[in-house]
Motif scaffolding. Structure first.
Motif, short mmCIF file in Angstrom:
data_model
loop_
_atom_site.label_atom_id
_atom_site.label_comp_id
_atom_site.label_asym_id
_atom_site.label_seq_id
_atom_site.Cartn_x
_atom_site.Cartn_y
_atom_site.Cartn_z
N GLU A 210 -1.33 2.80 5.48
CA GLU A 210 -0.89 1.86 4.32
C GLU A 210 0.21 2.09 3.72
O GLU A 210 0.97 2.97 3.69
CB GLU A 210 -1.84 1.93 3.28
N ASN B 292 -3.56 0.77 -3.34
CA ASN B 292 -2.40 -0.33 -3.59
C ASN B 292 -2.76 -0.56 -5.22
O ASN B 292 -3.21 0.44 -5.76
CB ASN B 292 -2.75 -1.53 -2.87
N TRP C 147 0.80 -1.16 0.01
CA TRP C 147 0.18 0.09 -0.07
C TRP C 147 0.87 1.40 -0.11
O TRP C 147 2.13 1.35 0.28
CB TRP C 147 -0.79 0.09 1.42
#
Length: 647
Positions: free
Chosen positions: A161, A131, A51
């Motif tokens: 992330e 992502n 991420w």
């Protein structure tokens, strides 16, 4: 035993349901006392592998940037802004047509403060993470600092992330290097540089008493050229700084300056005027070159750079402009590529003078090369004008206008190559060379290719140059409009009803759930919810790769009522409509928060893109659909949902 198994099934089901919610970024907060009345607040984001979290300085029109909001500040003075402890990864995003910057793994933001007595700070950090397949909606992590004089303490913890390495930056550097190398080759073919090759080689042949010395002098001459231009790139980087170059790349006034610079260079190449450095500079360098030896050869290379400036300056300027938009060491890498292409022929011909016999003679073709480069710089100047126009949201240089300008520029270039247009320094053209005819024909084919872009064609060959499709006078293309307020028919001829707007690829969409649901009930169609975001890269990929297919368009127009709910809209809800979510416990402040909470509470998902089909009773039909840029799979999912709805 049955009760135990039943309990385990419930636990497993609950775990699987909760797994649909992701929180790839986890935040923690700490404070460090650095003097009697100064503190350092540290905001740490730990980002899951795969991420990334967007940086604090993204341009408008892209994903949601990381932002710190200080709501309560008592007896405290904020010094500067939160500063990250690592450089961002930067990469050009085709979906947004802009450079995006993000952090991965872990990043610490530091905020210095001064305290007068006992101080207190509360607030929250807003962030967005993605992502390779999906994105989260904008999320918040709240913080609170008691600055009453306590020593270093850890305050709290929260969540974020990750993904990306320096690989993207490396790829950018290689592309800049090759672009600059091609620019150096183009500079060789200009009337200021090409004739210098035999003159320079003749000088080395006379000065070098042996072949070995001639080779050594030629190599040093080439190295000197490289050093001069790399030093120039280093100075640009040192003066502006990597971070400043990153920020300037999206600054509208800096882009206007870039555009003006390219216009000046373009007109110079076309023969309107000549850019000449002061003769005193050239004479001073010539005197240094007369001293001989390695120092003299270095100043000969410097003299070449000055004498040829009227031709190389516009190319160097354009390369530095483009490299500056990438930031970092890009200007240095760019000048390395440019100077290498320029230096290699001089070094080789100086070392092996016999090769000179294979060179074509100088002539009017050199000026033609210069004019062609002028046309190209003129076209590229509008890219920077376009960036400034979009950032300022002026809507002057919209997509159709941009494409029309490029059509006119390259039509002019084709006519020039065919000899139909004459410019000030052109030699008489008694016949049309085959090379000019072929190149002119290729340019005319490019012009014809761009024309359908005025009517909404994607013109993918120039993707990244014109503004995006939704930054246009008519999203459907010139001459194609849909009557406002008309009643929707459900056919691909497509009129619109109240509450609809033109979405990606000309598809009519709702942006309010209640309006869309009412229309779905009235027309007896299933409701297709598109959970998306203005700053969701993968949402744009779905639109560009899946929605663009004609079969998908037809199904959206004829078989479904489609509503796009943007989870990152910053529009504030009226005070009386704001509330605390029963599902997340977070305050719902904006329209984006509202749709995020709706997605989480109803469908137990918080990533985008995500598609759901509902019937008239708001019951979900089939499974939801996430990111998958394969149109056939998406069409199959639509057909399955439609069949289930009709049962």
């Amino acid at each position: 035993m049955k009760k135990v198994l039943f309990t385990l099934c419930l636990i497993t089901a609950a775990w699987l349901a909760s797994a649909q919610l992701v929180e790839p970024v986890k935040w923690s907060f700490a404070q460090n006392k650095i003097s009697a009345n100064e503190f350092e607040l540290v905001f740490t984001a730990k980002i899951e592998k795969g991420w990334h979290m967007y940086s604090t300085d993204l341009p408008e029109g892209g994903p949601i940037k990381t932002s710190f909001y200080f709501e309560k500040v008592e007896n405290v003075e904020l010094i500067g802004e939160p500063t990250p402890d690592k450089e961002v990864t930067e990469e050009f995003d085709k979906s947004f047509q802009m450079d995006l910057r993000w952090f991965s793994d872990e990043v610490n933001f530091t905020q210095k403060v001064k305290v007068a007595g006992a101080g207190e700070i509360t607030g929250y950090v807003e962030f967005m993470s993605c992502n390779d397949e999906t994105c989260t909606p904008p999320m918040e992590a709240t913080f609170s600092f008691d600055l009453s004089g306590a020593a270093n303490t850890e305050i709290a913890e929260a969540k974020p992330e990750a993904n990306s390495t320096a690989g993207g930056e490396t790829r950018d550097y290689w592309s800049i290097f090759f672009l600059a190398f091609l620019g150096g080759l183009a500079a060789l073919l200009t009337p200021c540089v090409f004739p210098m090759i035999p003159m320079t080689v003749s000088f080395f042949t006379k000065q070098s008493k042996t072949k070995a010395k001639g080779i050594r002098n030629g190599i040093w001459y080439g190295i000197s050229i490289i050093l001069i231009y790399v030093i120039l790139g280093t100075v640009v980087t040192a003066v502006f700084g990597a971070e400043s170059l990153n920020s300037l790349s999206t600054n509208p006034w800096f882009n206007l300056f870039f555009a003006l610079l390219l216009f000046v260079f373009a007109f110079s190449f076309m023969g309107a005027f000549e850019i000449i450095l002061p003769s005193s500079w050239v004479n001073a360098v010539d005197r240094k070159a007369d001293k001989g030896g390695l120092i003299g050869i270095f100043f000969m290379a410097f003299a070449l750079a000055l004498v040829s400036f009227s031709c190389t300056g516009p190319i160097v300027g354009a390369l530095i402009v483009e490299a500056a938009r990438s930031g970092g060491l890009a200007p240095v890498i760019g000048m390395l590529g440019f100077s290498l292409a320029l230096a290699i022929p001089f070094a080789l011909f100086a070392a092996f003078p016999g090769w000179l016999n294979s060179l074509p003679k100088s002539g009017g073709w050199l000026n033609s090369v210069k004019v062609v480069l002028g046309f190209l710089e003129f076209a590229f100047a509008f890219k920077f004008l376009s960036i400034a126009d979009m950032v300022l949201d002026l809507h002057i240089l919209e997509r159709e206008v941009y494409i029309a300008i490029w059509i006119a520029i390259f039509l002019g270039l084709a006519l020039y190559l065919w000899g139909k247009i004459k410019l000030p320094h052109d030699s008489p053209l008694t016949h049309l060379p085959v090379s000019r005819f072929i190149l002119g024909t290729m340019v005319m084919a490019f012009v014809i290719y761009m024309i359908p872009g005025l009517w909404g064609a994607p013109v993918k060959l120039i993707s990244g140059f014109p503004p995006p499709v939704d930054y246009a006078e008519s999203p459907l293309g010139v001459g194609r409009t849909q009557p406002a307020g008309a009643v929707a028919t459900g056919h691909s001829s497509g009129t619109m009803t109240l509450g609809m707007h033109i979405g990606p690829h000309g598809i009519p969409l709702f942006d309010d759930y209640d309006d869309a649901l009412a229309h779905a009930k009235a027309t007896g169609k299933p409701l297709l919810i598109d959970f998306t975001g203005k700053g969701c890269t993968n949402c744009r990929k779905m639109e560009d790769n899946v929605w663009v297919e004609q079969e998908v368009k037809n199904m959206f127009l004829e078989d479904f009522v489609v509503v796009s709910l943007y989870v990152d809209l910053k529009t504030k809800l009226p005070e009386e409509e704001q509330y605390i979510s029963e599902t997340t416990g977070r305050k719902v402040r904006t329209i984006g928060n509202k749709w995020t909470d709706f997605q989480i509470s109803r469908f137990n998902r918080n990533t985008q893109p995500y598609y759901v089909i509902l019937d008239a009773n708001e019951k979900q039909v089939g499974e939801g659909y996430g990111y998958d840029p394969h149109a056939d799979d998406f069409i199959e999912w639509l057909n399955e949902g439609l069949s289930e709805f009709k049962k």
